[in-house]
Design a protein around this motif. Structure first.
Motif, short mmCIF file in Angstrom:
data_model
loop_
_atom_site.label_atom_id
_atom_site.label_comp_id
_atom_site.label_asym_id
_atom_site.label_seq_id
_atom_site.Cartn_x
_atom_site.Cartn_y
_atom_site.Cartn_z
N TRP A 1 0.87 -1.17 0.00
CA TRP A 1 0.00 0.00 0.00
C TRP A 1 0.91 1.22 0.00
CZ3 TRP A 1 -5.52 -0.74 1.28
CH2 TRP A 1 -5.85 -2.10 1.43
N SER B 1 1.14 5.57 -0.42
CA SER B 1 0.46 6.85 -0.54
C SER B 1 0.77 7.44 -1.90
CB SER B 1 0.91 7.80 0.58
OG SER B 1 2.28 8.12 0.44
N VAL C 1 -4.19 6.62 -2.21
CA VAL C 1 -3.41 5.42 -1.92
C VAL C 1 -3.53 4.47 -3.11
CG1 VAL C 1 -3.13 3.42 -0.38
CG2 VAL C 1 -3.79 5.64 0.56
N ARG D 1 -7.01 1.54 -6.15
CA ARG D 1 -6.56 2.71 -5.40
C ARG D 1 -7.70 3.31 -4.59
NH1 ARG D 1 -7.51 7.31 -8.75
NH2 ARG D 1 -8.38 6.71 -10.78
N CYS E 1 -1.86 12.52 -0.47
CA CYS E 1 -1.58 11.68 0.69
C CYS E 1 -0.07 11.54 0.86
CB CYS E 1 -2.22 10.31 0.52
SG CYS E 1 -2.11 9.27 2.00
N ILE F 1 0.95 6.63 5.36
CA ILE F 1 -0.14 5.75 5.78
C ILE F 1 0.35 4.79 6.85
CG2 ILE F 1 -1.36 5.84 3.57
CD1 ILE F 1 0.01 3.23 2.80
N MET G 1 -4.65 7.43 6.88
CA MET G 1 -3.99 8.14 5.79
C MET G 1 -3.77 9.60 6.18
SD MET G 1 -6.46 6.42 2.88
CE MET G 1 -7.86 6.34 4.04
#
Length: 400
Positions: free
Chosen positions: A333, A335, A347, A359, A366, A369, A381
């Motif tokens: 994952w 940002s 994300v 996403r 962002c 996270i 986030m």
């Protein structure tokens, strides 16, 4: 521009967003307006994310964008994206404390750390000054680790409230501005060292003549403690490991991952992911290309088999990575900072083989996270001025 966008059909409006900066520029040119209101991530209905927002979410949340059906296996169908708080200048470094059931993050320009309590959503100032801290995490003993821009060091907050400096120099030279920090299962601490703190807004520029203050026009002492102002950038950007014995090793050079930013391990801690972002103040090196680099971690803490995990291009838009985390299945994952490409910040979620799964769209860029919540199934986030969250169908692979 606002009226024109509202007059488009939903399909036409989303098409404009999908075309990135070129499509938005075309629409703006046709509108012939100098008063441009930023778009939300979806245009119809115009959405708000705060706790007082009107109901606007159905199965699935409309800002979960699937590219591969595997995304739905890691998301929660009846959970919506929430904005928990807003009021930062630049939110970064979220980290979850499992014992206290609270989230902390850095508000870098305000030189403070903030805390959100899970029990009543209360937000308060947690630590000020924070030495313009950026990345934070908690080690497996529950101690907070922080990367500080201003003092150019990595610190640990002990259980008794004292502070231990883990790293401030390497081979007699001061670090640039440590950015993000995590712990390996072997007890070692890993951190990145780009130059982003060498500026007025997020730390302090170099002393006169240094790379980020070459002309000497800036006074790095203004508004700072008396010991600040003499530092000059001395090293390339790099990634480091602090052994359990305190020994510091440069594990990835600028050639391996230029301008390293966020970092995280795979669930088995055999792969290190580094977000190689882009040039910062005073940067004369190659600069990162906005991609995620992966390297294998040896038993002795050395790295090998460098490869580009993802170039972070989505629909022809560069979704520049910053903070990184993996879930228990090994999905990455990241940002996303898509600049002015509205609808692409938030994300991105990648399968272990580097395939884009989908996403999460946010109305703000962002920065970082983390997974948290009592079950570690909630994604937090830190996005520009706000903190967002969404419950997922998976769990984060680390403690913070």
């Amino acid at each position: 521009m606002t009226k024109m966008i509202q007059s488009l059909s939903r399909r036409q409006a989303l098409g404009a967003l999908g075309g990135g900066a070129v499509a938005l520029t075309t629409v703006a040119a046709r509108a012939q307006s100098t008063a441009v209101e930023p778009l939300t991530t979806i245009t119809t209905p115009r959405r708000t994310f705060g706790p007082d927002a009107q109901p606007n979410v159905y199965f699935w949340d409309p800002d979960l964008v699937s590219v591969d059906d595997k995304l739905w296996g890691v998301m929660q169908p009846n959970a919506s994206i929430e904005r928990l708080w807003t009021g930062a200048r630049w939110a970064e470094g979220p980290a979850w404390n499992s014992v206290g059931k609270y989230l902390i993050w850095s508000d870098i320009p305000e030189n403070r750390q903030m805390r959100w309590l899970d029990d009543d959503n209360h937000v308060s100032e947690f630590r000020m000054p924070s030495n313009y801290s950026n990345g934070n995490s908690f080690d497996r003993q529950g101690r907070q680790l922080s990367a500080e821009h201003l003092t150019r060091r990595v610190v640990r907050y002990e259980h008794d409230g004292s502070i231990t400096v883990l790293a401030d120099m390497f081979e007699g030279k001061r670090f640039n501005s440590p950015n993000d920090v995590i712990e390996h299962t072997d007890g070692s601490i890993w951190f990145t060292d780009p130059p982003y703190g060498g500026q007025l807004y997020e730390g302090a520029p170099d002393a006169a003549g240094g790379p980020s203050n070459a002309a000497g026009l800036l006074n790095p002492r203004l508004g700072q403690p008396p010991e600040i102002g003499d530092y000059i950038r001395e090293m390339e950007t790099a990634t480091y490991r602090i052994g359990t014995d305190g020994a510091i090793t440069r594990v990835a050079t600028e050639e391996d991952a230029a301008d390293p930013n966020g970092l995280c391990f795979s669930p088995d801690h055999r792969v290190l992911y580094i977000a190689s972002t882009g040039k910062g103040p005073g940067d004369t090196g190659p600069g990162g290309n906005g991609e995620v680099i992966a390297m294998d971690v040896g038993d002795d803490g050395t790295l090998s088999n460098r490869r580009v995990f993802s170039d972070c291009m989505v629909d022809g838009v560069k979704c520049g990575p910053d903070g990184l985390r993996t879930d228990v299945a090994g999905n990455l994952w990241a940002s996303s900072n898509a600049g002015r490409n509205v609808g692409y910040s938030g994300v991105t979620v990648w399968a272990p083989d580097g395939t884009l799964m989908g996403r999460i769209r946010l109305p703000e860029i962002c920065g970082n996270i983390c997974f948290g919540g009592p079950k570690r199934n909630r994604l937090f986030m830190a996005a520009s001025q706000s903190i967002y969250s969404v419950y997922t169908g998976t769990q984060g692979s680390g403690p913070a």
